[in-house]
Scaffold this motif. Structure first.
Motif, PDB file in Angstrom:
ATOM      1  N   GLU A 262      29.223  12.068  44.110  1.00 27.48           N
ATOM      2  CA  GLU A 262      30.182  11.699  45.145  1.00 27.48           C
ATOM      3  C   GLU A 262      31.512  12.405  44.892  1.00 27.48           C
ATOM      4  OE1 GLU A 262      30.612   7.552  45.802  1.00 27.48           O
ATOM      5  OE2 GLU A 262      28.448   7.157  45.891  1.00 27.48           O
ATOM      6  N   LEU A 263      32.063  12.997  45.944  1.00 31.11           N
ATOM      7  CA  LEU A 263      33.306  13.745  45.846  1.00 31.11           C
ATOM      8  C   LEU A 263      34.323  13.149  46.808  1.00 31.11           C
ATOM      9  CD1 LEU A 263      31.807  17.368  45.893  1.00 31.11           C
ATOM     10  CD2 LEU A 263      32.520  16.062  43.890  1.00 31.11           C
ATOM     11  N   SER A 264      35.576  13.115  46.372  1.00 29.84           N
ATOM     12  CA  SER A 264      36.640  12.582  47.220  1.00 29.84           C
ATOM     13  C   SER A 264      37.071  13.622  48.241  1.00 29.84           C
ATOM     14  CB  SER A 264      37.843  12.169  46.369  1.00 29.84           C
ATOM     15  OG  SER A 264      38.439  13.314  45.769  1.00 29.84           O
ATOM     16  N   PRO A 265      37.559  13.184  49.405  1.00 25.28           N
ATOM     17  CA  PRO A 265      38.046  14.149  50.402  1.00 25.28           C
ATOM     18  C   PRO A 265      39.168  15.034  49.856  1.00 25.28           C
ATOM     19  CG  PRO A 265      37.778  11.979  51.393  1.00 25.28           C
ATOM     20  CD  PRO A 265      37.591  11.800  49.916  1.00 25.28           C
ATOM     21  N   GLN A 266      40.010  14.500  48.973  1.00 25.92           N
ATOM     22  CA  GLN A 266      41.099  15.295  48.400  1.00 25.92           C
ATOM     23  C   GLN A 266      40.553  16.438  47.558  1.00 25.92           C
ATOM     24  OE1 GLN A 266      40.847  11.987  48.210  1.00 25.92           O
ATOM     25  NE2 GLN A 266      42.455  11.365  49.662  1.00 25.92           N
ATOM     26  N   LEU A 267      39.523  16.151  46.767  1.00 23.37           N
ATOM     27  CA  LEU A 267      38.924  17.198  45.944  1.00 23.37           C
ATOM     28  C   LEU A 267      38.203  18.229  46.802  1.00 23.37           C
ATOM     29  CD1 LEU A 267      38.157  18.363  43.191  1.00 23.37           C
ATOM     30  CD2 LEU A 267      36.197  16.809  43.168  1.00 23.37           C
ATOM     31  N   VAL A 268      37.486  17.761  47.812  1.00 27.11           N
ATOM     32  CA  VAL A 268      36.723  18.661  48.675  1.00 27.11           C
ATOM     33  C   VAL A 268      37.642  19.630  49.399  1.00 27.11           C
ATOM     34  CG1 VAL A 268      35.281  18.737  50.751  1.00 27.11           C
ATOM     35  CG2 VAL A 268      34.794  17.070  48.953  1.00 27.11           C
TER      36      VAL A 268
ATOM     37  N   PHE B  63      38.762  30.066  42.707  1.00 29.96           N
ATOM     38  CA  PHE B  63      38.669  29.581  41.323  1.00 29.96           C
ATOM     39  C   PHE B  63      38.810  28.067  41.211  1.00 29.96           C
ATOM     40  CE2 PHE B  63      40.631  33.852  41.190  1.00 29.96           C
ATOM     41  CZ  PHE B  63      39.569  34.536  40.630  1.00 29.96           C
ATOM     42  N   GLN B  64      38.571  27.344  42.315  1.00 30.17           N
ATOM     43  CA  GLN B  64      38.597  25.885  42.262  1.00 30.17           C
ATOM     44  C   GLN B  64      37.179  25.377  42.066  1.00 30.17           C
ATOM     45  OE1 GLN B  64      41.380  23.930  42.293  1.00 30.17           O
ATOM     46  NE2 GLN B  64      42.507  25.848  42.262  1.00 30.17           N
ATOM     47  N   ARG B  65      37.036  24.415  41.144  1.00 37.92           N
ATOM     48  CA  ARG B  65      35.730  23.815  40.874  1.00 37.92           C
ATOM     49  C   ARG B  65      35.887  22.311  40.855  1.00 37.92           C
ATOM     50  NH1 ARG B  65      36.353  28.150  37.478  1.00 37.92           N
ATOM     51  NH2 ARG B  65      34.795  29.802  37.653  1.00 37.92           N
ATOM     52  N   GLY B  66      34.916  21.643  41.416  1.00 38.52           N
ATOM     53  CA  GLY B  66      34.978  20.193  41.459  1.00 38.52           C
ATOM     54  C   GLY B  66      34.692  19.560  40.119  1.00 38.52           C
ATOM     55  N   THR B  67      34.899  18.251  40.036  1.00 37.45           N
ATOM     56  CA  THR B  67      34.629  17.516  38.820  1.00 37.45           C
ATOM     57  C   THR B  67      33.171  17.687  38.430  1.00 37.45           C
ATOM     58  OG1 THR B  67      36.280  15.905  39.465  1.00 37.45           O
ATOM     59  CG2 THR B  67      34.723  15.243  37.766  1.00 37.45           C
TER      60      THR B  67
ATOM     61  N   GLY C 276      27.362  14.686  47.369  1.00 34.25           N
ATOM     62  CA  GLY C 276      27.126  16.063  47.765  1.00 34.25           C
ATOM     63  C   GLY C 276      28.070  16.497  48.879  1.00 34.25           C
ATOM     64  N   LEU C 277      27.745  17.629  49.492  1.00 30.36           N
ATOM     65  CA  LEU C 277      28.614  18.223  50.499  1.00 30.36           C
ATOM     66  C   LEU C 277      27.852  18.486  51.789  1.00 30.36           C
ATOM     67  CD1 LEU C 277      30.611  20.925  48.489  1.00 30.36           C
ATOM     68  CD2 LEU C 277      31.510  18.788  49.394  1.00 30.36           C
ATOM     69  N   ARG C 278      28.621  18.545  52.855  1.00 29.84           N
ATOM     70  CA  ARG C 278      28.119  19.015  54.147  1.00 29.84           C
ATOM     71  C   ARG C 278      29.067  20.113  54.619  1.00 29.84           C
ATOM     72  NH1 ARG C 278      28.428  17.965  59.869  1.00 29.84           N
ATOM     73  NH2 ARG C 278      26.347  18.152  60.821  1.00 29.84           N
ATOM     74  N   ILE C 279      28.533  21.330  54.719  1.00 27.74           N
ATOM     75  CA  ILE C 279      29.341  22.493  55.086  1.00 27.74           C
ATOM     76  C   ILE C 279      28.830  23.035  56.416  1.00 27.74           C
ATOM     77  CG2 ILE C 279      30.121  24.788  54.405  1.00 27.74           C
ATOM     78  CD1 ILE C 279      29.687  24.012  51.524  1.00 27.74           C
ATOM     79  N   VAL C 280      29.750  23.207  57.359  1.00 30.71           N
ATOM     80  CA  VAL C 280      29.402  23.681  58.698  1.00 30.71           C
ATOM     81  C   VAL C 280      30.190  24.951  58.993  1.00 30.71           C
ATOM     82  CG1 VAL C 280      29.338  23.152  61.159  1.00 30.71           C
ATOM     83  CG2 VAL C 280      28.945  21.324  59.475  1.00 30.71           C
TER      84      VAL C 280
END
Length: 355
Positions: free
Chosen positions: A285-291, A298-302, A339-343
């Motif tokens: 699970e990822l927060s909207p701020q992190l996403v 060079f940004q990587r999530g937790t 997870g993510l949803r990318i459109v």
């Protein structure tokens, strides 16, 4: 002459012309009126009136000239004051100061619109320059890491001849491969941002098939199942860049997934004006701020640690850049279950493909 002086002379000249026409009208009126009042043996009154009127005419014209020059200079200064502020801001920007803003007050006229447009331009340039500086600093850091590791491994080999050279060569190979991947990713990103590509008809659904086929061994190794579906999606652009975009999305979805029993869904669809590529994956699970930061370079999530397939931190940044240069839009949102949803939406091409 300056614009202010031109305005002053124009205003004074117009005022003088209006005064001359007004006095000429009075002059004509006096001549006509005096002519109607002439009697036999009397002195024509019009000569007396004109004699008394002539000095007044000169005085009035001098007053109008002085008043026009002085008033025109003041009015021109007030009218051109916003332009002076805009000019000062442009000089400051030319000297490297991009944080200054005009912030012109008052009613919304042409000068206000020009000042607001200039402020907007400055804000965009400042953000672009700041982004380029961050990118350069991050790229330097990322490139320095493999070089530092290589230097350390070589120092160990030189100081310890008995060290296992086979293991050293393997580690150097891995580090060098990572440096090459990073350099190639930077080149792709640079080429995309420069729009140096030829546009041609592209079917995104075929690119999805090619990307998933290429990455299927990686997905099987990590226990991730890929589901593809959708329609023929006619777009126009660079086939190489759009394939890179699709591959990055699928690769990102595979690598940043659950440790086991993960899934990736790739779908293409067609709308009246656009074609859509949707990539979803299971994961943490990822927060909207992190996403919201994941498309930055060079940004990587937790938990997105570096491993053999973690990439170089430019995957989604490249996707964002390729989407933008193709006049499309990119939406990245977290899935409620993780997870993510990318459109990705791109302009639809009026073409027909056969498969």
């Amino acid at each position: 002459m300056s614009v202010r002086l031109k305005f002053t002379l124009s205003y004074a000249g117009f005022l003088m012309l209006a005064g001359v026409l007004l006095l000429a009208a009075v002059w004509v009126f006096l001549r006509v009126d005096g002519a109607t009042r002439i009697t036999p043996g009397s002195v024509p009154k019009r000569f007396l009136l004109l004699h008394d009127f002539a000095p007044a005419v000169g005085t009035v014209l001098i007053f109008l000239l002085v008043f026009g020059l002085l008033g025109g200079w003041i009015l021109a200064g007030r009218m051109l004051a916003p332009l002076t502020r805009i000019t000062d801001a442009a000089r400051m920007a030319a000297n490297g100061s991009l944080s200054h803003r005009i912030q012109l007050e008052g009613r919304k006229d042409e000068f206000r619109e020009l000042a607001d447009a200039f402020d907007t331009m400055l804000a965009r340039i400042e953000a672009h320059v700041a982004g380029q500086q961050r990118f350069a600093a991050n790229a330097s850091h990322e490139l320095r890491t493999p070089l530092t590791i290589s230097q350390s491994l070589l120092d160990v080999a030189r100081n310890d001849p008995t060290h296992d050279h086979g293991e050293l060569v393997d580690r150097l190979h891995a580090v060098n491969a990572r440096a090459i991947d990073l350099t190639e990713a930077l080149l792709v990103l640079s080429r995309a941002e420069q729009r140096s590509f030829t546009r041609e008809p592209v079917d995104l659904s075929l690119l999805v098939d090619e990307a998933t086929e290429t990455l299927l061994p990686l997905a099987e190794k990590r226990g991730v199942t890929i589901h593809t579906s959708g329609d023929i999606t006619p777009a126009v652009g660079s086939q190489a860049l759009l394939l890179q975009m699709t591959t990055n999305l699928v690769h990102n979805a595979i690598v940043h997934n659950l440790p086991e029993q993960g899934a990736v869904w790739v779908k293409t669809s067609v709308r009246p004006e656009t074609v859509v590529l949707t990539v979803e994956n299971t994961g943490e699970e990822l927060s909207p701020q992190l996403v919201s930061t994941l498309t930055e370079p060079f940004q990587r999530g937790t938990g997105r640690i570096r491993n053999d397939h973690a990439g170089v931190g430019l995957g989604l940044a490249i996707v964002k850049s390729i989407t933008q240069v193709h006049d499309g839009s990119l939406t990245v949102v977290p899935r409620p279950a993780g997870g993510l949803r990318i459109v990705v939406q791109l302009p639809r091409a009026n073409l027909r493909f056969s498969r």
